[in-house]
Write a protein that holds these residues in place. Sequence first.
Motif, PDB file in Angstrom:
ATOM      1  N   VAL A   1      -6.555  20.538 -17.186  1.00  0.00           N
ATOM      2  CA  VAL A   1      -6.589  21.971 -16.892  1.00  0.00           C
ATOM      3  C   VAL A   1      -7.294  22.614 -18.077  1.00  0.00           C
ATOM      4  O   VAL A   1      -7.810  21.918 -18.934  1.00  0.00           O
ATOM      5  CB  VAL A   1      -5.163  22.549 -16.677  1.00  0.00           C
ATOM      6  CG1 VAL A   1      -4.559  22.007 -15.401  1.00  0.00           C
ATOM      7  CG2 VAL A   1      -4.247  22.245 -17.843  1.00  0.00           C
ATOM      8  N   ASP A   2      -7.306  23.908 -18.160  1.00  0.00           N
ATOM      9  CA  ASP A   2      -8.059  24.573 -19.224  1.00  0.00           C
ATOM     10  C   ASP A   2      -7.591  24.237 -20.633  1.00  0.00           C
ATOM     11  O   ASP A   2      -8.301  24.476 -21.590  1.00  0.00           O
ATOM     12  CB  ASP A   2      -8.005  26.088 -19.039  1.00  0.00           C
ATOM     13  CG  ASP A   2      -8.837  26.528 -17.845  1.00  0.00           C
ATOM     14  OD1 ASP A   2      -9.731  25.770 -17.441  1.00  0.00           O
ATOM     15  OD2 ASP A   2      -8.591  27.627 -17.336  1.00  0.00           O
ATOM     16  N   TYR A   3      -6.395  23.697 -20.783  1.00  0.00           N
ATOM     17  CA  TYR A   3      -5.857  23.515 -22.127  1.00  0.00           C
ATOM     18  C   TYR A   3      -5.279  22.130 -22.377  1.00  0.00           C
ATOM     19  O   TYR A   3      -4.610  21.909 -23.368  1.00  0.00           O
ATOM     20  CB  TYR A   3      -4.755  24.544 -22.378  1.00  0.00           C
ATOM     21  CG  TYR A   3      -3.643  24.459 -21.364  1.00  0.00           C
ATOM     22  CD1 TYR A   3      -2.571  23.619 -21.572  1.00  0.00           C
ATOM     23  CD2 TYR A   3      -3.693  25.199 -20.196  1.00  0.00           C
ATOM     24  CE1 TYR A   3      -1.561  23.526 -20.620  1.00  0.00           C
ATOM     25  CE2 TYR A   3      -2.688  25.108 -19.247  1.00  0.00           C
ATOM     26  CZ  TYR A   3      -1.625  24.270 -19.472  1.00  0.00           C
ATOM     27  OH  TYR A   3      -0.635  24.167 -18.533  1.00  0.00           O
ATOM     28  N   GLU A   4      -5.519  21.165 -21.511  1.00  0.00           N
ATOM     29  CA  GLU A   4      -4.795  19.912 -21.666  1.00  0.00           C
ATOM     30  C   GLU A   4      -5.678  18.677 -21.465  1.00  0.00           C
ATOM     31  O   GLU A   4      -6.512  18.643 -20.573  1.00  0.00           O
ATOM     32  CB  GLU A   4      -3.645  19.879 -20.657  1.00  0.00           C
ATOM     33  CG  GLU A   4      -2.675  18.766 -20.873  1.00  0.00           C
ATOM     34  CD  GLU A   4      -1.460  18.921 -19.976  1.00  0.00           C
ATOM     35  OE1 GLU A   4      -0.397  19.250 -20.500  1.00  0.00           O
ATOM     36  OE2 GLU A   4      -1.601  18.705 -18.765  1.00  0.00           O
ATOM     37  N   TYR A   5      -5.469  17.675 -22.322  1.00  0.00           N
ATOM     38  CA  TYR A   5      -6.093  16.363 -22.215  1.00  0.00           C
ATOM     39  C   TYR A   5      -4.996  15.313 -22.077  1.00  0.00           C
ATOM     40  O   TYR A   5      -3.864  15.512 -22.526  1.00  0.00           O
ATOM     41  CB  TYR A   5      -6.883  16.026 -23.485  1.00  0.00           C
ATOM     42  CG  TYR A   5      -8.079  16.906 -23.722  1.00  0.00           C
ATOM     43  CD1 TYR A   5      -9.320  16.556 -23.220  1.00  0.00           C
ATOM     44  CD2 TYR A   5      -7.977  18.062 -24.467  1.00  0.00           C
ATOM     45  CE1 TYR A   5     -10.433  17.343 -23.442  1.00  0.00           C
ATOM     46  CE2 TYR A   5      -9.080  18.861 -24.703  1.00  0.00           C
ATOM     47  CZ  TYR A   5     -10.302  18.501 -24.186  1.00  0.00           C
ATOM     48  OH  TYR A   5     -11.394  19.288 -24.413  1.00  0.00           O
ATOM     49  N   THR A   6      -5.314  14.164 -21.504  1.00  0.00           N
ATOM     50  CA  THR A   6      -4.411  13.021 -21.489  1.00  0.00           C
ATOM     51  C   THR A   6      -5.142  11.862 -22.138  1.00  0.00           C
ATOM     52  O   THR A   6      -6.298  11.595 -21.824  1.00  0.00           O
ATOM     53  CB  THR A   6      -4.008  12.645 -20.050  1.00  0.00           C
ATOM     54  OG1 THR A   6      -3.344  13.758 -19.452  1.00  0.00           O
ATOM     55  CG2 THR A   6      -3.081  11.450 -20.032  1.00  0.00           C
ATOM     56  N   PHE A   7      -4.462  11.192 -23.064  1.00  0.00           N
ATOM     57  CA  PHE A   7      -5.090  10.081 -23.765  1.00  0.00           C
ATOM     58  C   PHE A   7      -4.072   9.007 -24.114  1.00  0.00           C
ATOM     59  O   PHE A   7      -2.865   9.237 -24.069  1.00  0.00           O
ATOM     60  CB  PHE A   7      -5.797  10.569 -25.028  1.00  0.00           C
ATOM     61  CG  PHE A   7      -4.866  11.060 -26.110  1.00  0.00           C
ATOM     62  CD1 PHE A   7      -4.348  10.196 -27.052  1.00  0.00           C
ATOM     63  CD2 PHE A   7      -4.512  12.395 -26.172  1.00  0.00           C
ATOM     64  CE1 PHE A   7      -3.485  10.652 -28.042  1.00  0.00           C
ATOM     65  CE2 PHE A   7      -3.663  12.870 -27.151  1.00  0.00           C
ATOM     66  CZ  PHE A   7      -3.145  11.985 -28.086  1.00  0.00           C
ATOM     67  N   ILE A   8      -4.578   7.837 -24.474  1.00  0.00           N
ATOM     68  CA  ILE A   8      -3.799   6.747 -25.057  1.00  0.00           C
ATOM     69  C   ILE A   8      -4.529   6.342 -26.333  1.00  0.00           C
ATOM     70  O   ILE A   8      -5.747   6.180 -26.337  1.00  0.00           O
ATOM     71  CB  ILE A   8      -3.679   5.543 -24.111  1.00  0.00           C
ATOM     72  CG1 ILE A   8      -2.916   5.922 -22.846  1.00  0.00           C
ATOM     73  CG2 ILE A   8      -2.992   4.368 -24.823  1.00  0.00           C
ATOM     74  CD1 ILE A   8      -2.862   4.837 -21.789  1.00  0.00           C
TER      75      ILE A   8
END
Length: 93
Positions: A15-22
Motif C-alpha cells: 500500500v502507500d506506506y508498507e513493504y514486506t520483506f525477508i
Amino acid sequence: TPKLKWSCNKQDKLVDYEYTFILEIDDSGDFSSPEFDSGKIKTENLFYQINSKNLESDIEYFWRIKVQDKHGTWSGWAPSDVSFTTSPQCDIN
C-alpha cells in the motif's frame, strides 16, 4: 547495533506506506545455514536494525533480502556480496 538499509521500487509497496520483506544474515556468503532469519516482516521502513545480541562479536557477516510485491510475488534474493563486521566486545574488569 547494525542498521541494514536498502531501496525498493515504488511498485513493490503493498500500500502507500508498507513493504514486506525477508532478511537473512550469515557468516558465510553462501547462506547455507543463516545465523539470522527475520521471517516475513511488513513495515514502512527501508531499513532493519539488528539486535547485536543475536550475532557474535568481531565476525564478518553477509546479508541478503527479498521483497514481496503488492501481487504477492517474491523477488529473488538480492546479491549477497554485501557484508559488515561486528565490533569486538570489550572486557570490563
